[in-house]
Design a protein around this motif. Structure first.
Motif, mmCIF file in Angstrom:
data_model
loop_
_atom_site.group_PDB
_atom_site.id
_atom_site.type_symbol
_atom_site.label_atom_id
_atom_site.label_comp_id
_atom_site.label_asym_id
_atom_site.label_seq_id
_atom_site.Cartn_x
_atom_site.Cartn_y
_atom_site.Cartn_z
ATOM 1 N N UNK A 267 7.668 54.611 -21.828
ATOM 2 C CA UNK A 267 9.187 54.082 -21.787
ATOM 3 C C UNK A 267 9.943 54.250 -23.281
ATOM 4 N N UNK A 268 9.195 53.969 -24.132
ATOM 5 C CA UNK A 268 9.581 54.105 -25.638
ATOM 6 C C UNK A 268 10.167 55.639 -25.623
ATOM 7 N N UNK A 269 9.351 56.377 -25.699
ATOM 8 C CA UNK A 269 9.342 58.016 -25.571
ATOM 9 C C UNK A 269 10.841 58.321 -24.715
ATOM 10 N N UNK A 270 10.868 57.873 -23.788
ATOM 11 C CA UNK A 270 12.099 58.288 -22.700
ATOM 12 C C UNK A 270 13.396 57.745 -23.629
ATOM 13 N N UNK A 271 13.253 56.340 -23.859
ATOM 14 C CA UNK A 271 14.488 55.839 -24.575
ATOM 15 C C UNK A 271 14.902 56.298 -25.772
ATOM 16 N N UNK A 272 13.924 57.087 -26.589
ATOM 17 C CA UNK A 272 13.901 57.797 -27.839
ATOM 18 C C UNK A 272 14.584 59.139 -27.623
ATOM 19 N N UNK A 273 14.250 59.851 -26.617
ATOM 20 C CA UNK A 273 14.461 61.171 -26.497
ATOM 21 C C UNK A 273 15.493 61.757 -25.304
ATOM 22 N N UNK A 274 15.528 60.633 -24.354
ATOM 23 C CA UNK A 274 16.440 61.110 -23.214
ATOM 24 C C UNK A 274 17.665 60.710 -23.603
ATOM 25 N N UNK A 275 18.655 61.344 -22.728
ATOM 26 C CA UNK A 275 20.289 61.111 -23.028
ATOM 27 C C UNK A 275 20.470 59.676 -22.657
ATOM 28 N N UNK A 276 21.745 58.808 -23.146
ATOM 29 C CA UNK A 276 21.613 57.410 -23.169
ATOM 30 C C UNK A 276 21.965 57.033 -21.626
ATOM 31 N N UNK A 277 22.820 57.654 -21.054
ATOM 32 C CA UNK A 277 22.982 57.072 -19.619
ATOM 33 C C UNK A 277 21.895 57.439 -18.756
ATOM 34 N N UNK A 278 21.197 58.671 -18.805
ATOM 35 C CA UNK A 278 19.880 58.658 -18.090
ATOM 36 C C UNK A 278 18.754 57.865 -18.477
ATOM 37 N N UNK A 279 18.615 57.389 -19.725
ATOM 38 C CA UNK A 279 17.617 56.647 -20.373
ATOM 39 C C UNK A 279 17.753 55.179 -19.604
ATOM 40 N N UNK A 280 19.078 54.786 -19.730
ATOM 41 C CA UNK A 280 19.499 53.562 -19.486
ATOM 42 C C UNK A 280 18.981 53.207 -17.895
#
Lengths: 309, 309
Positions: A267-280
């Motif tokens: 979860x942390x890695x996605x939050x840190x690396x993915x684009x904001x709309x997609x990660x949210x």
């Protein structure tokens, strides 16, 4: 009206599992056999037939009570023709017309699909991905398998070969993968790879179970190994999430039993690396149906039939 | 019956383009304006309105001859509500209800979508991806944009944010991307990045056009730069091909003008790194519709309306 039931069969490299389902795809009875006991293809086919007949008889049912049999297999298949192309981890299966063979021997309709796709179907219809229209389900084991539901439908791709999340490269250079590729996710987080890494760190052989138990006790070395593995998984998932703008990711399989450290790091890695709309948007879950997901998916395949092929 | 036409508008960071289409989505007339001439949002909206009115009048048409206006914009949008969330490369646009604004000023139905999705739609309906049910279309420019057609339908994802092929990580570690991510494809093959690399190799400023021309003359340094860039693109595409088992990939945008060296290297990389079934299936094409793809997609959006939202 006569009560109807469904048979689900999950052919794995380790276990052959056969279950009887009601029409709500709830498990009524479940048997398990060690796959290695069957020395060749014909033995294994016979075991499926015997397993199916046995569970019908022991339940006091007859052939006419059975709507059909759904079969999940660990390899690429032609769902329409009912052919297994090959099984990477079970030798001797090449272009087997399993649907035709089983229908003749069992006298009932047989449906066939790849096991990772059936797991995904089950999590989408009855498990953790329920209500999420765009979902990736993956299983972490010796291999890393996956299935996709996109726009509320099982997504198969051109050759029914979609979902190979384990074979997304996470580096330009890296280890050669069994699939022939380079630096595939699977070559970083397959369970053999994790155990190899653990043996190096702990200077002794250590099982995946022990490694998980150590991590739960906050052992620093174990935590580091899981964090590395989950970080690599998170890299691949960040790319998938950016590309597909998913609602949900469901993670199952033996490696997922490592618990919170794996899920938190992903979860942390996605939050840190993915684009904001997609990660949210995306939610990362642990499987709800666990080891039964494949079996349940096989039953759903029979129940929903052509709608999902 | 009165003859009907469609207006297509492509709002780019560099050019604003307005075209008149027949109902077959063929271009009848096309205008282009430099976007930087318009100093703010209101100027730009006025330019769209004037451009639309002007092309109608000059064609001897009236408002009633126009079925509607389709607008493609370089950023995330809410297609149903007709809102532009923001435009990364055009300042001053935040949560703009552009559909409502243009409908009021123009007195005709307006449809809106992201430009990369419209390009993909156009290539699928009328261009190089025609007949392929599962396709990725990407544009290589300052940024790397993309759109997906899956199962014969434009795939949007949960927030209409799917298709971000430029933000697939191709390494665990690497440069920080504008999106906030790490080692995204775009930070290796965006045109600024390629020109920066070329300036380092040639020890002088060199344009993308010159770099392409040099490669076509077999200049070894230029070939090496394109091979590096295309190899990185091929890594990301290998992962996408494994995951989605695509039929076709269509590549457009300024960087794709580099020609055979780019396409050959991408094809070779996919063949070498992707799984055999997936690699064998996928075809890699150069865009057929080129710079007009976005405009044509905007016209298709009007014509097909709700079917594709």
């Amino acid at each position: 009206m006569e009560k109807k039931f469904i048979l689900g069969v999950d052919l794995g490299a380790t276990n052959l599992r056969v279950a009887l389902f009601d029409l709500g795809c709830g498990i009524k009875k479940k048997d398990s056999f060690s796959t290695v006991d069957f020395r060749n293809k014909e033995d294994l086919i016979r075991a499926i037939v015997c397993g199916a007949n046995s569970i019908i008889e022991r339940s006091g049912l007859e052939r006419k009570n059975i709507l059909g049999l759904g079969l999940g297999v660990p390899g690429p298949v032609d769902v329409k023709k009912g052919i297994i192309h090959f099984l990477p981890n079970i030798p001797g299966w090449r272009q087997v017309r399993i649907k035709k063979i089983l229908q003749e021997r069992l006298g009932m309709p047989v449906s066939l699909d790849n096991d990772a796709k059936l797991m995904c179907l089950a999590e989408y219809k009855l498990g953790q991905a329920r209500g999420f229209k765009n979902a990736l389900c993956l299983t972490l084991g010796t291999g890393v398998g996956g299935g996709l539901v996109l726009g509320g439908r099982l997504y198969r791709g051109a050759d029914n070969a979609a979902g190979e999340i384990g074979h997304i490269p996470i580096n330009g250079k890296g280890p050669r993968c069994n699939c022939g590729g380079i630096a595939c996710l699977e070559s970083y987080i397959g369970n053999h790879r994790i155990m190899h890494r653990a043996a190096g760190v702990f200077k002794r052989r250590i099982s995946l179970e022990e490694l998980s138990a150590l991590a739960k006790k906050q052992n620093k070395k174990a935590l580091r190994i899981w964090r590395e593995a989950a970080g690599n998984l998170g890299i691949a998932l960040s790319g998938v999430v950016n590309l597909l703008n998913l609602d949900a990711i469901v993670i199952g399989g033996g490696v997922s039993a490592s618990g919170r450290i794996l899920f938190d790091t992903v979860r942390q890695t996605i939050k840190r690396r993915a684009m904001s709309v997609q990660a949210k948007r995306v939610k990362v879950f642990k499987t709800k149906l666990g080891n039964d997901a494949g079996l349940i998916g096989a039953a759903i395949l029979v129940k929903e039939g052509r709608n999902i092929l």
